[in-house]
Design a protein around this motif. Structure first.
Motif, PDB file in Angstrom:
ATOM      1  N   THR A   1       0.824  -1.134  -0.012  1.00 22.12           N
ATOM      2  CA  THR A   1       0.004   0.054   0.040  1.00 22.12           C
ATOM      3  C   THR A   1       1.046   1.210   0.134  1.00 22.12           C
ATOM      4  O   THR A   1       1.785   1.583   1.020  1.00 22.12           O
ATOM      5  CB  THR A   1      -1.019   0.049   1.149  1.00 22.12           C
ATOM      6  OG1 THR A   1      -1.580  -1.115   1.438  1.00 22.12           O
ATOM      7  CG2 THR A   1      -1.684   1.291   1.157  1.00 22.12           C
ATOM      8  N   ARG A   2       0.668   1.989  -1.097  1.00 23.72           N
ATOM      9  CA  ARG A   2       1.410   3.419  -1.258  1.00 23.72           C
ATOM     10  C   ARG A   2       0.842   4.425  -0.388  1.00 23.72           C
ATOM     11  O   ARG A   2      -0.316   4.713  -0.564  1.00 23.72           O
ATOM     12  CB  ARG A   2       1.814   3.487  -2.653  1.00 23.72           C
ATOM     13  CG  ARG A   2       2.803   2.730  -3.103  1.00 23.72           C
ATOM     14  CD  ARG A   2       2.617   2.806  -4.809  1.00 23.72           C
ATOM     15  NE  ARG A   2       1.649   1.875  -5.361  1.00 23.72           N
ATOM     16  CZ  ARG A   2       1.654   0.730  -5.608  1.00 23.72           C
ATOM     17  NH1 ARG A   2       2.514   0.053  -4.949  1.00 23.72           N
ATOM     18  NH2 ARG A   2       0.762   0.031  -6.209  1.00 23.72           N
ATOM     19  N   ILE A   3       1.503   5.265   0.450  1.00 20.68           N
ATOM     20  CA  ILE A   3       1.027   6.046   1.566  1.00 20.68           C
ATOM     21  C   ILE A   3       2.136   7.775   1.397  1.00 20.68           C
ATOM     22  O   ILE A   3       3.133   7.577   1.156  1.00 20.68           O
ATOM     23  CB  ILE A   3       1.086   6.001   2.811  1.00 20.68           C
ATOM     24  CG1 ILE A   3       0.272   4.665   3.182  1.00 20.68           C
ATOM     25  CG2 ILE A   3       0.652   7.047   3.645  1.00 20.68           C
ATOM     26  CD1 ILE A   3       0.157   4.105   4.458  1.00 20.68           C
ATOM     27  N   ARG A   4       1.356   8.772   0.679  1.00 18.55           N
ATOM     28  CA  ARG A   4       1.954   9.735   0.846  1.00 18.55           C
ATOM     29  C   ARG A   4       1.724  10.707   1.885  1.00 18.55           C
ATOM     30  O   ARG A   4       0.578  10.557   2.401  1.00 18.55           O
ATOM     31  CB  ARG A   4       1.392  10.420  -0.788  1.00 18.55           C
ATOM     32  CG  ARG A   4       1.704   9.993  -1.950  1.00 18.55           C
ATOM     33  CD  ARG A   4       1.139  10.734  -3.204  1.00 18.55           C
ATOM     34  NE  ARG A   4       1.237  10.184  -4.505  1.00 18.55           N
ATOM     35  CZ  ARG A   4       2.281  10.078  -5.194  1.00 18.55           C
ATOM     36  NH1 ARG A   4       3.452  10.903  -4.725  1.00 18.55           N
ATOM     37  NH2 ARG A   4       2.337   9.386  -6.217  1.00 18.55           N
ATOM     38  N   GLY A   5       2.857  11.447   2.257  1.00 23.72           N
ATOM     39  CA  GLY A   5       2.527  12.408   3.207  1.00 23.72           C
ATOM     40  C   GLY A   5       2.723  12.004   4.602  1.00 23.72           C
ATOM     41  O   GLY A   5       2.107  12.614   5.536  1.00 23.72           O
ATOM     42  N   ALA A   6       3.493  10.822   4.933  1.00 25.36           N
ATOM     43  CA  ALA A   6       3.966  10.346   6.358  1.00 25.36           C
ATOM     44  C   ALA A   6       5.199  11.313   6.607  1.00 25.36           C
ATOM     45  O   ALA A   6       5.841  11.843   5.961  1.00 25.36           O
ATOM     46  CB  ALA A   6       4.322   8.930   6.088  1.00 25.36           C
TER      47      ALA A   6
ATOM     48  N   GLY B   1      -4.356  14.674   5.798  1.00 20.19           N
ATOM     49  CA  GLY B   1      -3.014  15.324   5.040  1.00 20.19           C
ATOM     50  C   GLY B   1      -2.287  14.227   4.409  1.00 20.19           C
ATOM     51  O   GLY B   1      -1.334  14.335   3.656  1.00 20.19           O
ATOM     52  N   SER B   2      -2.496  12.906   4.895  1.00 23.23           N
ATOM     53  CA  SER B   2      -2.046  11.654   3.995  1.00 23.23           C
ATOM     54  C   SER B   2      -2.670  11.319   3.035  1.00 23.23           C
ATOM     55  O   SER B   2      -3.962  11.547   2.861  1.00 23.23           O
ATOM     56  CB  SER B   2      -1.327  10.690   4.947  1.00 23.23           C
ATOM     57  OG  SER B   2      -2.618  10.065   5.676  1.00 23.23           O
ATOM     58  N   GLU B   3      -2.434  10.797   1.898  1.00 12.97           N
ATOM     59  CA  GLU B   3      -2.972  10.083   0.848  1.00 12.97           C
ATOM     60  C   GLU B   3      -2.755   8.711   0.559  1.00 12.97           C
ATOM     61  O   GLU B   3      -1.581   8.103   0.365  1.00 12.97           O
ATOM     62  CB  GLU B   3      -2.310  10.892  -0.379  1.00 12.97           C
ATOM     63  CG  GLU B   3      -3.263  10.541  -1.594  1.00 12.97           C
ATOM     64  CD  GLU B   3      -2.575  11.264  -2.972  1.00 12.97           C
ATOM     65  OE1 GLU B   3      -2.673  10.581  -3.979  1.00 12.97           O
ATOM     66  OE2 GLU B   3      -2.485  12.468  -2.649  1.00 12.97           O
ATOM     67  N   ILE B   4      -3.662   7.619   1.077  1.00  6.96           N
ATOM     68  CA  ILE B   4      -3.341   6.286   0.892  1.00  6.96           C
ATOM     69  C   ILE B   4      -4.146   5.604  -0.427  1.00  6.96           C
ATOM     70  O   ILE B   4      -5.170   6.176  -0.958  1.00  6.96           O
ATOM     71  CB  ILE B   4      -4.121   5.787   2.076  1.00  6.96           C
ATOM     72  CG1 ILE B   4      -3.693   6.470   3.418  1.00  6.96           C
ATOM     73  CG2 ILE B   4      -4.129   4.327   2.332  1.00  6.96           C
ATOM     74  CD1 ILE B   4      -4.122   5.977   4.812  1.00  6.96           C
ATOM     75  N   GLU B   5      -2.933   5.044  -0.820  1.00  6.92           N
ATOM     76  CA  GLU B   5      -3.480   4.344  -2.291  1.00  6.92           C
ATOM     77  C   GLU B   5      -5.078   4.028  -2.413  1.00  6.92           C
ATOM     78  O   GLU B   5      -5.497   3.211  -1.399  1.00  6.92           O
ATOM     79  CB  GLU B   5      -2.439   3.233  -2.495  1.00  6.92           C
ATOM     80  CG  GLU B   5      -2.733   2.623  -3.598  1.00  6.92           C
ATOM     81  CD  GLU B   5      -1.816   1.167  -4.020  1.00  6.92           C
ATOM     82  OE1 GLU B   5      -1.970   0.669  -4.963  1.00  6.92           O
ATOM     83  OE2 GLU B   5      -1.160   0.989  -3.191  1.00  6.92           O
ATOM     84  N   GLU B   6      -5.450   4.299  -3.345  1.00  5.96           N
ATOM     85  CA  GLU B   6      -6.886   3.956  -3.914  1.00  5.96           C
ATOM     86  C   GLU B   6      -8.031   4.365  -2.670  1.00  5.96           C
ATOM     87  O   GLU B   6      -8.769   3.701  -2.654  1.00  5.96           O
ATOM     88  CB  GLU B   6      -7.022   2.546  -4.171  1.00  5.96           C
ATOM     89  CG  GLU B   6      -6.151   2.338  -5.438  1.00  5.96           C
ATOM     90  CD  GLU B   6      -5.880   0.679  -5.542  1.00  5.96           C
ATOM     91  OE1 GLU B   6      -6.460   0.019  -4.613  1.00  5.96           O
ATOM     92  OE2 GLU B   6      -5.702   0.342  -6.707  1.00  5.96           O
TER      93      GLU B   6
END
Length: 146
Positions: A26-31, A60-65
């Motif tokens: 799972t890709r997570i942006r903003g950690a 504030g984080s973006e979790i895949e799908e």
């Protein structure tokens, strides 16, 4: 030093066909990410040890799908991992957004990916779901690793 980063967490799921754990990315942006160097001693032997602390903010984080977080036990017993992500001890993290083609990986494949990309392979050693209390701006998932 704390920095904002993107991560890929690999959640373990039992594959009954192969009778082994496989890991679903799972890709997570903003950690947020913090690394510290330390020394550990066991039975008189000193070893260097890196300590990693990550926080994945609820806002504030973006979790895949837009996958939904499930607590460890619910994730493990869910009929399918599709649409979900979790955190448990023994999961793996890469401090990068890994754009692999496969739906699941073995631990050996993840180690090879980390080596090929030149990034650290972090094993989750602790975690906390801090999304229950506080205002939305402070809710987060905390992940500790080595």
């Amino acid at each position: 030093m704390t920095v904002n980063t993107d991560i890929t967490i690999f959640n373990a799921r039992y594959d009954a066909t192969n009778r082994t754990d496989v890991f679903i990315p799972t890709r997570i942006r903003g950690a947020s990410y913090y690394e510290s160097e330390g020394v550990n001693t066991r039975n008189g032997v000193w070893t260097d040890q890196s300590i990693y602390k990550l926080r994945v903010p609820l806002i504030g984080s973006e979790i895949e799908e837009s996958r939904v977080y499930l607590p460890e036990k619910q994730y493990r017993t869910a009929e399918s991992a599709e649409g979900y992500w979790s955190i448990r001890k023994g999961d793996f993290l890469l401090i990068t957004l890994y754009e692999g083609e496969k739906e699941s990986y073995t631990s050996k494949e993840i180690a090879a990916i980390a080596e090929k990309l030149g990034v650290k392979l972090i094993t989750v050693t602790e975690y906390a779901d801090n999304t229950v209390r506080g205002s939305d701006s402070v809710k987060h998932w905390r992940i500790g690793g080595a």
